[in-house]
Design a protein around this motif. Structure first.
Motif, short mmCIF file in Angstrom:
data_model
loop_
_atom_site.label_atom_id
_atom_site.label_comp_id
_atom_site.label_asym_id
_atom_site.label_seq_id
_atom_site.Cartn_x
_atom_site.Cartn_y
_atom_site.Cartn_z
N SER A 260 -37.54 4.91 60.80
CA SER A 260 -37.05 6.28 60.70
C SER A 260 -37.22 6.87 59.31
N GLY A 261 -37.12 6.01 58.28
CA GLY A 261 -37.12 6.51 56.91
C GLY A 261 -35.83 7.16 56.50
N LEU A 262 -34.84 7.14 57.39
CA LEU A 262 -33.58 7.84 57.14
C LEU A 262 -32.45 6.83 57.05
N SER A 263 -31.68 6.89 55.97
CA SER A 263 -30.61 5.92 55.77
C SER A 263 -29.40 6.19 56.66
N GLY A 264 -29.36 7.33 57.33
CA GLY A 264 -28.23 7.63 58.20
C GLY A 264 -28.48 7.37 59.67
N ALA A 265 -29.55 6.63 59.99
CA ALA A 265 -29.86 6.30 61.38
C ALA A 265 -29.27 4.94 61.70
N THR A 266 -28.15 4.91 62.39
CA THR A 266 -27.40 3.67 62.59
C THR A 266 -27.96 2.84 63.74
N ALA A 267 -27.82 1.54 63.62
CA ALA A 267 -28.10 0.60 64.71
C ALA A 267 -26.84 -0.25 64.86
N VAL A 268 -26.14 -0.10 65.99
CA VAL A 268 -24.85 -0.75 66.19
C VAL A 268 -24.91 -1.62 67.43
N PHE A 269 -24.48 -2.87 67.30
CA PHE A 269 -24.41 -3.82 68.41
C PHE A 269 -23.04 -4.47 68.40
N ILE A 270 -22.43 -4.59 69.56
CA ILE A 270 -21.20 -5.34 69.73
C ILE A 270 -21.39 -6.32 70.88
N ARG A 271 -21.12 -7.57 70.61
CA ARG A 271 -21.30 -8.64 71.61
C ARG A 271 -22.71 -8.63 72.19
N GLY A 272 -23.70 -8.39 71.34
CA GLY A 272 -25.09 -8.46 71.75
C GLY A 272 -25.62 -7.26 72.48
N THR B 27 -39.85 -13.25 77.93
CA THR B 27 -39.55 -14.11 79.07
C THR B 27 -38.05 -14.39 79.10
N ALA B 28 -37.65 -15.20 80.10
CA ALA B 28 -36.25 -15.59 80.19
C ALA B 28 -35.82 -16.47 79.02
N ALA B 29 -36.80 -17.02 78.30
CA ALA B 29 -36.46 -17.85 77.13
C ALA B 29 -36.25 -17.01 75.88
N SER B 30 -36.54 -15.71 75.93
CA SER B 30 -36.37 -14.84 74.77
C SER B 30 -34.89 -14.62 74.48
N GLU B 31 -34.59 -14.35 73.22
CA GLU B 31 -33.22 -14.04 72.81
C GLU B 31 -33.04 -12.54 72.66
N LEU B 32 -31.87 -12.06 73.00
CA LEU B 32 -31.57 -10.65 72.81
C LEU B 32 -31.48 -10.33 71.32
N PRO B 33 -31.89 -9.12 70.92
CA PRO B 33 -31.82 -8.79 69.49
C PRO B 33 -30.39 -8.63 69.01
N PHE B 34 -30.19 -8.93 67.74
CA PHE B 34 -28.90 -8.78 67.05
C PHE B 34 -27.78 -9.48 67.83
N SER B 35 -28.08 -10.71 68.21
CA SER B 35 -27.10 -11.54 68.94
C SER B 35 -26.98 -12.90 68.26
N VAL C 87 -23.29 -14.49 58.84
CA VAL C 87 -24.02 -14.09 60.04
C VAL C 87 -25.11 -15.12 60.28
N ASP C 88 -25.14 -15.66 61.50
CA ASP C 88 -26.15 -16.66 61.86
C ASP C 88 -27.52 -15.99 61.96
N SER C 89 -28.56 -16.80 62.05
CA SER C 89 -29.91 -16.26 62.22
C SER C 89 -29.99 -15.51 63.54
N GLN C 90 -30.85 -14.49 63.58
CA GLN C 90 -30.97 -13.63 64.76
C GLN C 90 -32.30 -12.91 64.71
N TYR C 91 -32.72 -12.43 65.86
CA TYR C 91 -33.93 -11.61 65.93
C TYR C 91 -33.55 -10.14 65.89
N SER C 92 -34.42 -9.33 65.25
CA SER C 92 -34.16 -7.89 65.24
C SER C 92 -34.97 -7.16 66.29
#
Length: 843
Positions: free
Chosen positions: A154-166, A724-732, A762-767
């Protein structure tokens, strides 16, 4: 269902961990009623004399789940000295009692410990003690929460990405709905842009984890964040605060409370905060990316029309004018071997064309690594805090990337006490306007640049509520109606190297995209709690929602021809029920079990390269069914608060943002489809304890186990990567945790020194859902510290704050851009040290 989860945790973590939960007194003798609220609503600390060091030793916190939900309550029964802070006068309780926290998560005032929701509630004074400046702080306070404010594309510092419980959303485009609802003084903020609030003059922040669709509405399938500002009080007073520090850190804020008459009260506030950027733009003389520069003002007026009718009007505005957000390249044209299916075409078009690169060596790996005429690793700056990006206007001319984001809001609330309950009507309007610049190739050349000369949205909402109780308080109920409408425009210039413009005018605009939304939604809802006995209660509720979404897109070509406009309209309706069984075995404990459902609206994809599709690709709503059990407890004369929740969420029709294969594509683009089903389960533990009159400990632990159960067709390609089913959800991340320690010492009988240390993990995670190693965020530890001096007789307070004490190097997000065979990320800000001075005046 939760037993299997506990067994899984036990197998992974068979060792024992000693968890000492110690308690301490608060920093101040007593906190004043906040914002004109009654003392019952204020965050208060009652401390009669006495109290000795207490500790609780238990097995690993990872086992504090279903067993603790029941066993802790039984333990509380065996501890007769425990009492609720609200039930006895201060003189009858231990000096070290934790404060009573009142929340409004169910549209009525309730003690946090009697509310059957997993909630993290943080008061304004606690936020100030942590040095919090905006909502991103909640990532270091609440378990299983991700909150970042810089999306790299985005290039914008006010564009939030929020996750709760994955569950959440990372895309910022105008047509993407959030999965975590953010509410400002009860008003829903419809887009991710404009949702980052500065924490000035705040009463409290509530983080509600799990779907909240019944009372809060659609697009809260992950949870909700409720921000409440202080209300004007009947006493004259206010504060002035000034600060300065490293990297030209400056802050200035003030607020004043004015009791105009016996029936009218007014509060006014203003703030300014600046900090230089921290990523050096190497192609500019004196420019750093990631600057933080925001100013704003707020007001709130309350008028008691009669003894039973009240009126409140509130307004806020903020102006963020700063450089492009801090984003740096990690790989350039070497994410995958050149020619790999799913990579290119921009990098290939540039390097293979002598008219563009001017050197045949650019067709070789060695040339791309050493020759500055080429696109490739040669342009990697060698520092995490540097970039060779050059930002351009619509004609390809170099410009200074001065972004701006302006937000405004106004609301009016009418309350009336009636024979059947309290009626409330909330009318609100909000809008934002943004201008952004971004360069995605990170070189002086124009391979892929985008800017938003206009990015705007306005919304209107109306909510009617009736909150009441029957005679004898056997039945509490809330019923309501909600209406929401919004309109928005996202205009984006995409300047790209393609076969089309590479042979004509490389500096010409390839795309001038207009994306328009016109959305409407209305809902009716109701919820009731019936107290079967003094100890057992049953809650049931439901919400019916109807939404209509209209989307329009067009592209003005470099030749002046118009591709489009193309339109789409979809209508969704859904009933979301909830049910809770609560048990209060004694005055110090509460146990609950909840079932709830939620959904996030469907819509239309918006990212297309080349010709736009005449029939717009769409996606359906995603839904969740959530199960939660929890236990809320207070021990040792209210010196320890310990809350536990275990949950499972069945997640269906996931809206996956990916570059899907041709068989599923309508246009060559990154699109959104309902591609997968998932199950997310976990455990959360939160504690707040006071050990002595000078030491306090608080913290939380979160465990998350997220599994994709199935994927459309078994496997979907996102460019070169398979989902695939082996993939992990982002920010989880599997584990999150935080611990805060506050120590207070007397200074020469003149005042108090208050030191606080905050650690978060925070544990390792995929974005991203494409689980390649390039976008995997490493695990990290994060430390903040503060030291305050508060004189016994004085109106001022001095503080020294250190953010990122260990100077940890980390990324908030990392993104692959396969069109350039490259990877880039948003690094976190290095260590920052600053000091503040606060002066309080008034009655």
């Amino acid at each position: 269902m939760f037993v299997s989860l506990i067994d899984k945790i036990r197998l992974k973590h068979s060792f024992l961990t000693k968890l000492s939960v110690e308690t301490a007194r608060d920093e101040r003798p007593a906190c004043r009623p906040c914002g004109g609220l009654s003392k019952k609503r204020a965050f208060t600390v009652r401390r009669p004399p006495g109290g000795e060091r207490m500790s609780l030793t238990t097995r690993s916190p990872y086992r504090l789940s279903l067993a603790l939900a029941m066993a802790l309550s039984a333990g509380a029964v065996a501890t007769p000295s425990v009492s609720r802070a609200a039930d006895k006068p201060a003189a009858e309780k231990g000096d070290l009692a934790v404060e009573e926290v009142v929340v409004t998560a169910r549209k009525r005032e309730e003690n946090l410990q009697d509310t059957p929701i997993a909630i993290t509630a943080v008061g304004g004074a606690q936020l100030q003690a942590r040095g919090a400046v905006d909502l991103t702080v909640i990532e270091t306070i609440a378990p299983n929460v991700h909150f970042s404010a810089s999306q790299p594309t985005s290039g914008l510092s006010g564009a939030t990405a929020v996750f709760i419980r994955g569950i959440g959303q990372r895309d910022f485009t105008i047509n993407i709905d959030p999965a975590v609802g953010i509410y400002f003084d009860g008003v829903y903020v419809g887009r991710s842009i404009g949702a980052l609030m500065d924490l000035v003059d705040i009463e409290r922040v509530e983080v509600l984890r799990g779907p909240q669709n019944t009372l809060f509405g659609r697009n809260t399938i992950g949870g909700a964040i409720n921000v409440m500002t202080k209300s004007p009080s009947e006493q004259f007073g206010g504060t002035l605060k000034a600060g300065g520090g490293q990297n030209d850190y400056r802050e200035l804020s003030g607020n004043i409370n004015l009791p105009i008459s016996d029936r009218m009260r007014l509060s006014l506030g203003a703030f300014y905060r600046h900090q230089d950027g921290f990523v050096k733009a190497l192609q500019y003389k004196d420019l750093k990316l990631g600057e933080d520069d925001v100013k704003g003002a707020r007001f709130k007026m309350k008028f008691d029309v009669t003894d039973k009718i009240g009126f409140e009007i509130a307004g806020d505005m903020a102006r963020n004018h700063n450089t492009t957000s801090a984003v740096v390249p990690i790989r350039l044209n070497n994410l995958l071997p050149v020619g790999t299916t799913g990579t290119g075409p921009f990098n290939t078009a540039f390097n293979n064309s002598l008219a563009l690169s001017g050197d045949a060596a650019c067709r070789t790996t060695a040339g791309q690594a050493t020759n500055p005429k080429c696109f490739g690793p040669v342009w990697l700056p060698g520092s995490r805090f540097a970039s060779n990006a050059v930002f351009t206007d619509r004609f390809g001319a170099k410009v200074d990337p001065n972004n701006q984001l302006d937000t405004n809001g106004i609301s009016a609330t009418i309350t009336a006490k009636t024979p059947i309950g309290q009626f409330k009507a909330i009318s609100a309007y909000r809008d934002f306007n943004a201008v952004t610049y971004n360069d995605v190739d990170f070189t002086p050349y124009l391979l892929f640049a985008n800017s938003h000369p206009e990015f705007s949205q306005n919304q209107f909402s109306q909510e009617l509520q009736l909150v009441g109780s029957t005679a004898g308080d056997k039945l509490d109920y809330v019923v309501g109606y909600y209406y929401f409408e919004e309109r928005g425009l996202e205009r984006i210039y995409n300047q790209v190297i393609t076969a089309f413009n590479a042979t004509t005018n490389p500096g010409a605009l390839a795309q001038d995209i207009y994306r328009n939304i016109d959305n409407h939604s209305h809902a009716v809802y109701g919820q009731a709690t019936w107290r079967l006995t003094d100890a057992i209660s049953v809650t049931a509720g439901a919400r019916y929602t109807e939404s209509t979404k209209r989307f329009k897109i067009k592209n003005i070509l470099p030749t002046g021809a118009v591709d489009g406009p193309y339109r789409g309209a979809k209508k969704f309706d859904k009933v979301n029920p909830t049910a809770t069984l609560g048990w209060k075995p004694n005055e110090a404990s509460y146990v609950y079990a909840t079932y709830s459902e939620g959904f996030r609206d469907g819509g239309y994809a918006a990212r297309f390269l080349g010709v736009l599709p005449a029939i717009l690709p769409s996606y359906d709503p995603e839904t969740v069914k959530a199960y939660e059990i929890g236990s809320k407890n207070q021990f040792f004369d209210n010196r320890l608060r310990l809350n536990v929740a275990a949950f499972r969420t069945d997640y269906r029709d996931l809206q996956v943002d990916a570059t899907v294969p041709p068989a599923l594509q309508i246009s060559q683009a990154s699109t959104i489809l309902n591609l997968a089903q998932a199950r997310i389960q976990g455990v959360e533990v939160e504690f707040d304890g006071r050990l002595t009159d000078w030491l306090r400990v608080d913290g939380a632990v979160g465990y998350l186990d997220s599994d994709i159960r199935s994927v459309l067709g078994g496997r979907v390609l996102s460019g070169a990567y398979g989902i695939t089913a082996a993939s992990e959800l982002p920010f989880s991340p599997e584990w999150t945790g935080n611990l805060g320690v506050t120590a207070t010492a007397k200074v020469a009988d003149q005042g108090r020194a208050i030191a606080r240390l905050d650690w978060s993990y925070v544990d390792s995670q995929y974005s991203g859902i494409e689980n390649n190693g390039e976008i995997k965020l490493r695990s990290r530890n994060f430390l903040n510290a503060s030291l305050r001096y508060v004189p016994d007789r004085g109106r001022w307070e001095a503080a020294l704050v250190v953010k990122n004490l260990a100077n940890d190097r980390y990324f908030n997000q990392i993104v692959n851009i396969q069109a350039l065979n490259s990877t880039f990320g948003a690094p976190g800000r290095p260590r920052t040290v600053y000091a503040t001075l606060t002066y309080r005046f008034g009655d």
